[in-house]
Design a protein around this motif. Structure first.
Motif, PDB file in Angstrom:
ATOM      1  N   VAL A   9       0.783  -1.235  -0.001  1.00 25.78           N
ATOM      2  CA  VAL A   9      -0.172  -0.423   0.103  1.00 25.78           C
ATOM      3  C   VAL A   9       1.018   1.222   0.097  1.00 25.78           C
ATOM      4  CG1 VAL A   9      -2.326   1.244   0.849  1.00 25.78           C
ATOM      5  CG2 VAL A   9      -1.727  -1.232   1.456  1.00 25.78           C
ATOM      6  N   THR A  10       0.238   2.104  -0.558  1.00 22.24           N
ATOM      7  CA  THR A  10       0.633   3.578  -0.610  1.00 22.24           C
ATOM      8  C   THR A  10       0.031   4.540  -0.260  1.00 22.24           C
ATOM      9  OG1 THR A  10       1.103   3.818  -3.073  1.00 22.24           O
ATOM     10  CG2 THR A  10       2.474   2.832  -2.431  1.00 22.24           C
ATOM     11  N   PRO A  11       0.395   5.946  -0.539  1.00 14.33           N
ATOM     12  CA  PRO A  11      -0.149   6.548   0.232  1.00 14.33           C
ATOM     13  C   PRO A  11      -1.257   7.355  -0.908  1.00 14.33           C
ATOM     14  CG  PRO A  11       1.803   7.502   0.781  1.00 14.33           C
ATOM     15  CD  PRO A  11       2.089   6.368   0.013  1.00 14.33           C
ATOM     16  N   GLU A  12      -0.862   6.581  -2.382  1.00 13.97           N
ATOM     17  CA  GLU A  12      -1.714   7.020  -3.631  1.00 13.97           C
ATOM     18  C   GLU A  12      -2.893   6.410  -3.680  1.00 13.97           C
ATOM     19  OE1 GLU A  12       0.986   8.147  -6.440  1.00 13.97           O
ATOM     20  OE2 GLU A  12       1.559   9.804  -4.526  1.00 13.97           O
ATOM     21  N   HIS A  13      -2.637   4.193  -3.589  1.00 16.41           N
ATOM     22  CA  HIS A  13      -3.103   3.757  -4.007  1.00 16.41           C
ATOM     23  C   HIS A  13      -3.031   2.665  -3.007  1.00 16.41           C
ATOM     24  CE1 HIS A  13      -0.267   3.789  -7.211  1.00 16.41           C
ATOM     25  NE2 HIS A  13      -0.618   2.739  -7.421  1.00 16.41           N
ATOM     26  N   PRO A  44      11.398  -1.386   9.679  1.00 13.42           N
ATOM     27  CA  PRO A  44      11.520  -0.723   8.886  1.00 13.42           C
ATOM     28  C   PRO A  44      12.049  -1.091   7.547  1.00 13.42           C
ATOM     29  CG  PRO A  44      11.935   0.444  10.437  1.00 13.42           C
ATOM     30  CD  PRO A  44      11.635  -1.952  10.708  1.00 13.42           C
ATOM     31  N   GLY A  65      11.392   1.995   0.472  1.00 15.60           N
ATOM     32  CA  GLY A  65      11.508   2.512   1.806  1.00 15.60           C
ATOM     33  C   GLY A  65      10.034   2.180   2.271  1.00 15.60           C
ATOM     34  N   GLY A  66       9.517   2.251   3.554  1.00 17.61           N
ATOM     35  CA  GLY A  66       8.259   1.853   4.308  1.00 17.61           C
ATOM     36  C   GLY A  66       9.356   0.752   5.180  1.00 17.61           C
ATOM     37  N   PHE A  67       7.351   0.190   5.303  1.00 22.68           N
ATOM     38  CA  PHE A  67       8.056  -1.026   6.747  1.00 22.68           C
ATOM     39  C   PHE A  67       6.767  -1.929   6.040  1.00 22.68           C
ATOM     40  CE2 PHE A  67       4.668   1.464   8.369  1.00 22.68           C
ATOM     41  CZ  PHE A  67       3.935   0.976   9.029  1.00 22.68           C
ATOM     42  N   GLU A  69       4.738  -5.423   7.731  1.00 23.97           N
ATOM     43  CA  GLU A  69       4.241  -5.221   9.277  1.00 23.97           C
ATOM     44  C   GLU A  69       3.242  -6.945   8.708  1.00 23.97           C
ATOM     45  OE1 GLU A  69       0.373  -3.835  10.102  1.00 23.97           O
ATOM     46  OE2 GLU A  69       0.845  -5.064  12.507  1.00 23.97           O
ATOM     47  N   ILE A  76       1.621  -6.905   5.250  1.00 26.00           N
ATOM     48  CA  ILE A  76       1.310  -5.508   4.400  1.00 26.00           C
ATOM     49  C   ILE A  76       2.487  -4.626   4.448  1.00 26.00           C
ATOM     50  CG2 ILE A  76       0.305  -3.594   4.945  1.00 26.00           C
ATOM     51  CD1 ILE A  76      -2.263  -5.338   6.252  1.00 26.00           C
ATOM     52  N   LEU A  78       4.121  -1.075   3.717  1.00 24.33           N
ATOM     53  CA  LEU A  78       3.250   0.526   3.533  1.00 24.33           C
ATOM     54  C   LEU A  78       4.579   1.031   3.232  1.00 24.33           C
ATOM     55  CD1 LEU A  78       1.719   0.779   6.339  1.00 24.33           C
ATOM     56  CD2 LEU A  78       0.743   0.475   4.491  1.00 24.33           C
ATOM     57  N   ALA A  79       4.621   1.691   1.556  1.00 17.27           N
ATOM     58  CA  ALA A  79       6.173   2.397   1.365  1.00 17.27           C
ATOM     59  C   ALA A  79       5.669   3.649   0.786  1.00 17.27           C
ATOM     60  CB  ALA A  79       6.186   1.460   0.014  1.00 17.27           C
ATOM     61  N   GLU A  80       6.190   4.811   0.449  1.00 12.40           N
ATOM     62  CA  GLU A  80       5.920   6.399  -0.114  1.00 12.40           C
ATOM     63  C   GLU A  80       5.622   5.898  -1.192  1.00 12.40           C
ATOM     64  OE1 GLU A  80       8.510   8.497   1.386  1.00 12.40           O
ATOM     65  OE2 GLU A  80       8.349   8.712   3.113  1.00 12.40           O
TER      66      GLU A  80
END
Lengths: 136, 287
Positions: A9-13, A44, A65-67, A69, A76, A78-80
């Protein structure tokens, strides 16, 4: 073969959401593989390709980057930003790599600029690796 | 009277043109609004997941602390203000900027005590015109902004907090309630509010290398993400405000056209009557 759900998942989609057999990432402490039944875990990530195995096929994904979980039967990331091989513009990545290398070899620069160039270089290299590996 | 008629006609034409434009703009805004809302929705899973992990670390393991979770004495404050690039958005910018100015006037005696991080040309120009300290600004954002567009601004604000240049960071944006209601809001972003302790943590989670190190990486990211989602919400608000403003402009134009048409017809009728009167009077004089 048992599988688990991987979501990127990224902040955009949501970039990726599929059942996979294994996942290899480069965490802050080094490479690690995640198989179904992993204990709950958070770490991370470094800027590096992640490798996903599903249905006998291997897939490389560029994750910046990101991390990650892991919880129960779900992982999951999660990355920029994250890119599938087919989304990568190789020429742009190669140009970015050259630019970053040039900046790094320039003599005088402050810490932030240097750090930024290093990260840009890592991102470009990751992109190039992912797209070249997926063509083999 | 005859001159009046031609003038009124020209005026009607011109208002009709304006109405055509405002109507088109309204429709464009409503189409974009839908896209912006989808975008805001798409960013939600990321924010929620991050929040979940941050909360579970902060509440799951005792004694974990991080500068971003602790309030310190406030010497300087940073404000991140999200405005639009273009005008024609009704009271969108004015409402938000008024609120920010009130807040600043209430809290600070001099410009030394705060710094402004501004997104959008309207806000930047407003603050620069008043000689207020704009530290960083981003303009020309698209209607569907990318995280990368604001990364450097968000990073600068968050880093300013980490380096103790600022002791508080506020986020000023228009909250999107629905297409016709937007509420200007000033929220405190940093330090984070104390997360409520959640004692029924499900499973012992392993953090590598350590809970503190994970928080170290996560919290700045979380802050930046919150800034981005505020921007997305601001964009949706902006388009909502634009849609409403253009809708009422179209309505006003229609009303004006109706009134002018009435005046025009009256004037025309008067001119005809007068002409007949003149002809009749002329005929009578001859006879």
């Amino acid at each position: 073969m048992s599988t688990f759900l991987l979501e990127i998942v990224t902040p955009e989609h949501v970039v990726f959401s599929e059942q996979v057999e294994s996942l290899t990432v480069r965490g802050l402490e080094g490479e690690l593989g995640i198989l179904p039944g992993h204990i709950p875990f958070v770490t991370p990530l470094q800027v590096a390709p992640i490798v996903v195995k599903a249905g006998g096929k291997t897939k490389n994904i560029a994750v910046h980057g990101g991390f990650v979980e892991v919880q129960g039967d779900k992982a999951i990331v999660l990355a920029e930003s994250a890119e599938l091989p087919e989304e990568i513009d190789v020429e742009r990545a190669i140009a970015a790599r050259e630019r970053a290398e040039r900046r790094l070899s320039a003599t005088k620069q402050d810490v932030i600029d240097r750090r930024r160039a290093e990260l840009a270089l890592q991102r470009a290299t990751t992109r190039i690796n992912v797209s070249s590996r997926s063509k083999e | 009277m005859a001159k009046g008629i031609r003038e009124i006609k020209r005026q009607i034409k011109s208002i009709q043109n304006t109405r055509q434009i405002t109507k088109a703009m309204e429709m464009v805004a409503s189409a974009k609004l839908r896209k912006a809302q989808e975008k805001a929705q798409a960013s939600r899973p990321y924010v929620e997941k991050l929040k979940e992990v941050v909360t579970s670390i902060a509440s799951g393991s005792d004694g974990v602390s991080h500068p971003m979770l602790v309030s310190r004495e406030i010497k300087r404050t940073a404000y991140i203000v999200i405005t639009s690039d273009g005008g024609l958005v009704g009271g969108y910018n004015a409402n938000l900027l008024r609120m920010v100015m009130d807040e600043i006037k209430r809290k600070h005696a001099s410009t030394e005590e705060y710094g402004l991080f501004v997104m959008g040309r309207k806000g930047r120009d407003y603050f620069i015109r008043r000689g207020l300290p704009v530290v960083e600004s981003v303009t020309d954002l698209s209607d569907t902004p990318k995280f990368a567009d604001i990364k450097s601004l968000a990073f600068a604000a968050v880093q300013g907090f980490e380096l103790e240049q600022y002791d508080e960071v506020y986020l000023c944006y228009s909250r999107f309630i629905n297409a016709i209601t937007q509420r200007p809001t000033v929220d405190r972003l940093l330090p984070f509010d104390k997360v409520e302790q959640n004692h029924d943590v499900k499973a012992e989670v392993e953090y590598e290398p350590s809970p503190e190190a994970v928080l170290e990486v996560l919290l700045p990211k979380y802050a930046e993400t919150l800034i981005f989602s505020a921007l997305l919400e601001g964009k949706a608000s902006e388009l909502g405000a634009k849609m409403t403003a253009m809708g009422s402009a179209t309505k006003n134009a229609t009303k004006m056209i109706n009134e002018l048409t009435l005046t025009y017809n009256r004037a025309r009728q008067a001119a005809i009557t007068q002409e007949i009167t003149e002809i009749v009077a002329g005929a009578n004089a001859q006879g």
